[in-house]
Motif scaffolding. Structure first.
Motif, mmCIF file in Angstrom:
data_model
loop_
_atom_site.group_PDB
_atom_site.id
_atom_site.type_symbol
_atom_site.label_atom_id
_atom_site.label_comp_id
_atom_site.label_asym_id
_atom_site.label_seq_id
_atom_site.Cartn_x
_atom_site.Cartn_y
_atom_site.Cartn_z
ATOM 1 N N LEU A 246 0.827 -1.217 0.000
ATOM 2 C CA LEU A 246 0.000 0.000 0.000
ATOM 3 C C LEU A 246 0.854 1.256 0.000
ATOM 4 O O LEU A 246 0.538 2.228 -0.686
ATOM 5 N N TRP A 247 1.954 1.238 0.749
ATOM 6 C CA TRP A 247 2.830 2.416 0.729
ATOM 7 C C TRP A 247 3.404 2.645 -0.667
ATOM 8 O O TRP A 247 3.434 3.758 -1.160
ATOM 9 N N SER A 248 3.867 1.591 -1.301
ATOM 10 C CA SER A 248 4.477 1.805 -2.623
ATOM 11 C C SER A 248 3.421 2.242 -3.636
ATOM 12 O O SER A 248 3.707 3.050 -4.527
ATOM 13 N N SER A 249 2.183 1.766 -3.463
ATOM 14 C CA SER A 249 1.100 2.231 -4.340
ATOM 15 C C SER A 249 0.851 3.718 -4.115
ATOM 16 O O SER A 249 0.566 4.469 -5.055
ATOM 17 N N LEU A 250 0.965 4.120 -2.861
ATOM 18 C CA LEU A 250 0.776 5.523 -2.512
ATOM 19 C C LEU A 250 1.897 6.375 -3.123
ATOM 20 O O LEU A 250 1.639 7.402 -3.755
ATOM 21 N N TRP A 251 3.129 5.935 -2.932
ATOM 22 C CA TRP A 251 4.251 6.709 -3.465
ATOM 23 C C TRP A 251 4.173 6.779 -4.991
ATOM 24 O O TRP A 251 4.537 7.787 -5.592
ATOM 25 N N PHE A 252 3.655 5.706 -5.578
ATOM 26 C CA PHE A 252 3.464 5.744 -7.031
ATOM 27 C C PHE A 252 2.448 6.829 -7.405
ATOM 28 O O PHE A 252 2.605 7.519 -8.418
ATOM 29 N N GLY A 253 1.435 7.010 -6.568
ATOM 30 C CA GLY A 253 0.453 8.073 -6.815
ATOM 31 C C GLY A 253 1.103 9.454 -6.755
ATOM 32 O O GLY A 253 0.820 10.326 -7.588
ATOM 33 N N ILE A 254 1.991 9.654 -5.779
ATOM 34 C CA ILE A 254 2.716 10.932 -5.678
ATOM 35 C C ILE A 254 3.538 11.134 -6.952
ATOM 36 O O ILE A 254 3.518 12.211 -7.562
#
Ligand SMILES: Cc1cc2nc3c(=O)[nH]c(=O)nc-3n(C[C@@H](O)[C@H](O)[C@H](O)COP(=O)(O)OP(=O)(O)OC[C@H]3O[C@@H](n4cnc5c(N)ncnc54)[C@H](O)[C@@H]3O)c2cc1C
Lengths: 392, 88
Positions: A246-254
């Motif tokens: 989930l964190w890496s998905s979030l950072w991908f969003g950024i």
């Protein structure tokens, strides 16, 4: 190696995906600057997610949730992060705790609690880090005290994101006062049963809306609120992979939000002078290569986990731990790389705080990724694991 | 075989209580074995018994107890000492 790169087109059309995107664009995005500048809780975004039933997204339908899989939740985390990293982080952290409850909260009492998370839209926070142990979340110094069928707990927590807005905090602690530091349990501390004494304020570089204050957490409740399985199992089977996914998905969003600004900047320049490809288009092409790499890493990790998530033999293997650790290290460094490339492309328009192309918030948020469980720590763990690894 | 396993655990397991106090099927993680230390224990076992753990045995369960370590070693062809047979 197994097929880990099948990308599921359906994810892109699923209705839950549109919910994340819609709440991101209509609610989280418009509030993001205020959330950031005042370091305040992204209340409106979390309320909207709650109303849409999204706080119970991972909870099975039988328990009142939406019964979505981790991949679609990860998609909605990416969508939210495109508009407000803090709102996305609160949502992601909540879902990490929910995933642990769904998989490991296997008792009548915890099932009933999981149901109320879904039906009442409860927000869950996490207290794994502890004063004195740094980011080594696989050890605790505080311990659960049991008296009859009740427990009490006191934990010095240097960071509990949005603790004061949470309806329950899932905390790690030693199983008993005479247990060694790594014999941990995960305890559900419910509102009404816990108290928070503020120990530090939250005025940080990025993720300012997560309100990650330091607290002394005191909690008491029924002993049935202690998850029945050892935390070590919860961590390797669920908390660690789900966090990193989930964190890496979030950072991908950024990263994709920054890339989007860069693309629009270059396209605006091209429109002014259609005869000539702007020099920045070359940088945009390079950025896009990195962004694509980032996306592939994130999507492959999701697929890898969803294939084996029900198989503890595989999720507790050394090779899987190495893979999930590597995901975190790659994603947390790629996000900075992409945002920085976008900054170079947009130049002063990106550097300015008040400009449609400003990258200030995204750049500040992106630096949190490497610290959030420090990459040095993760690399040190992988270094140790690689001593016995047999390769992929 | 148990004695050698205990020796490796004593050298590399970094357990807060002595290895002598451990029962054969006591949970080593609950006794304080960290995943970091379990890697060292594994390296120690490979050296002591001159074996290599295959990929399939590279998981937490293998190092859960003296019994689980012993059975992993047996599956790798290590001969259990005669006097220990039957105590399984
Ligand atoms: C936005 C945000 C929100 C957070 N929310 C929460 C939350 O809700 N709940 C929660 O429990 N935690 C939360 N955390 C905190 C937790 O995730 C941090 O990772 C943890 O507190 C690390 O703090 P640290 O950097 O001081 O410690 P460390 O990890 O100890 O790192 C500090 C320094 O020490 C070095 N170091 C220390 N140990 C080692 C080692 N073994 N190997 C190599 N280098 C080492 C590192 O290189 C680094 O330079 C959050 C963090 C962030 C950024």
């Amino acid at each position: 190696m197994t097929t880990i790169t099948h990308l599921n087109e359906r994810q892109f059309q699923a209705p839950e995906r549109r919910v994340g995107e819609q709440i991101g664009a209509d609610v989280a995005g418009p509030a993001a600057d205020d959330v950031d500048s005042r370091s305040r809780f992204p209340r409106e975004a979390i309320d909207a997610l709650r109303e849409a039933g999204m706080l119970g997204a991972l909870i099975p339908v039988e328990l009142g949730g939406l019964g979505l899989n981790l991949e679609s939740v990860a998609e909605s985390v990416t969508d939210l992060a495109r508009h407000c990293s803090s709102a996305a982080m609160v949502y992601a952290m909540h879902q990490i705790q929910v995933a642990c409850l769904v998989r490991h909260g296997d008792s009548d009492e915890l099932r009933a609690f999981t149901r109320s998370v879904a039906t009442e839209g409860l927000l869950l926070a996490s207290a794994t880090t502890e004063l004195g142990i740094g980011g080594n979340v696989r050890t605790s110094s505080c311990a659960v005290q049991r008296e009859g069928d009740r427990f009490t707990l006191q934990k010095q927590a240097p960071v509990i994101s949005y603790g004061q807005y949470a309806d329950a905090i899932l905390a790690t602690a030693r199983r008993a006062p005479n247990s060694p530091p790594n014999d941990q349990v995960l305890v559900v501390c419910r509102k009404g049963g816990f108290g928070l004494e503020e120990k530090s304020t939250w005025d940080a570089m990025g993720f300012r809306g997560t309100c990650s204050l330091g607290f002394v957490l005191t909690a008491e409740g029924p002993a049935t609120d202690i998850l029945p399985v050892p935390y070590g199992e919860i961590s390797s089977q669920t908390m660690l992979p789900v966090s990193h996914i989930l964190w890496s998905s979030l950072w991908f969003g950024i990263a994709s939000a920054a890339a989007d600004k860069a693309r629009r900047f270059v396209q605006a320049a091209a429109r002014k002078n259609p005869d000539m490809t702007p020099p920045n288009a070359m940088r945009l092409s390079e950025l896009t290569t990195v962004l694509q790499q980032f996306q592939d890493v994130v999507f492959a990790a999701r697929a890898r986990y969803s294939e084996i998530s029900d198989n503890p033999e595989k999720t507790t293997s050394i090779s899987f731990a190495i893979a999930m650790n590597s995901l975190k290290v790659s994603a947390s460094t790629l996000v900075v790389d992409v945002v920085q490339r976008a900054l170079l492309i947009c130049g002063m328009a990106g550097y300015a705080n008040k400009s449609p192309f400003t990258l200030a918030r995204l750049l500040r948020d992106s630096y949190g990724a490497q610290l959030m469980v420090n990459n040095d720590r993760i690399n040190a763990n992988n270094a140790q694991l690689l001593l016995v690894s047999r390769g992929v | 075989m148990d004695a050698e396993i205990r020796e490796v655990l004593a050298s590399y397991g970094r357990l807060p209580m002595g290895v002598g106090a451990l029962g054969r099927s006591d949970d080593l993680y609950r006794a304080g074995l960290t995943s970091h230390a379990s890697v060292n224990v594994m390296l120690g076992l490979e050296d002591t018994f001159d074996i290599e753990f295959p990929d399939a045995l590279l998981r937490k369960g293998t190092f859960e107890s003296i019994v689980s370590i012993a059975s992993a070693l047996v599956s790798l062809g290590v001969e259990p000492a005669v006097h220990e047979q039957g105590t399984k």
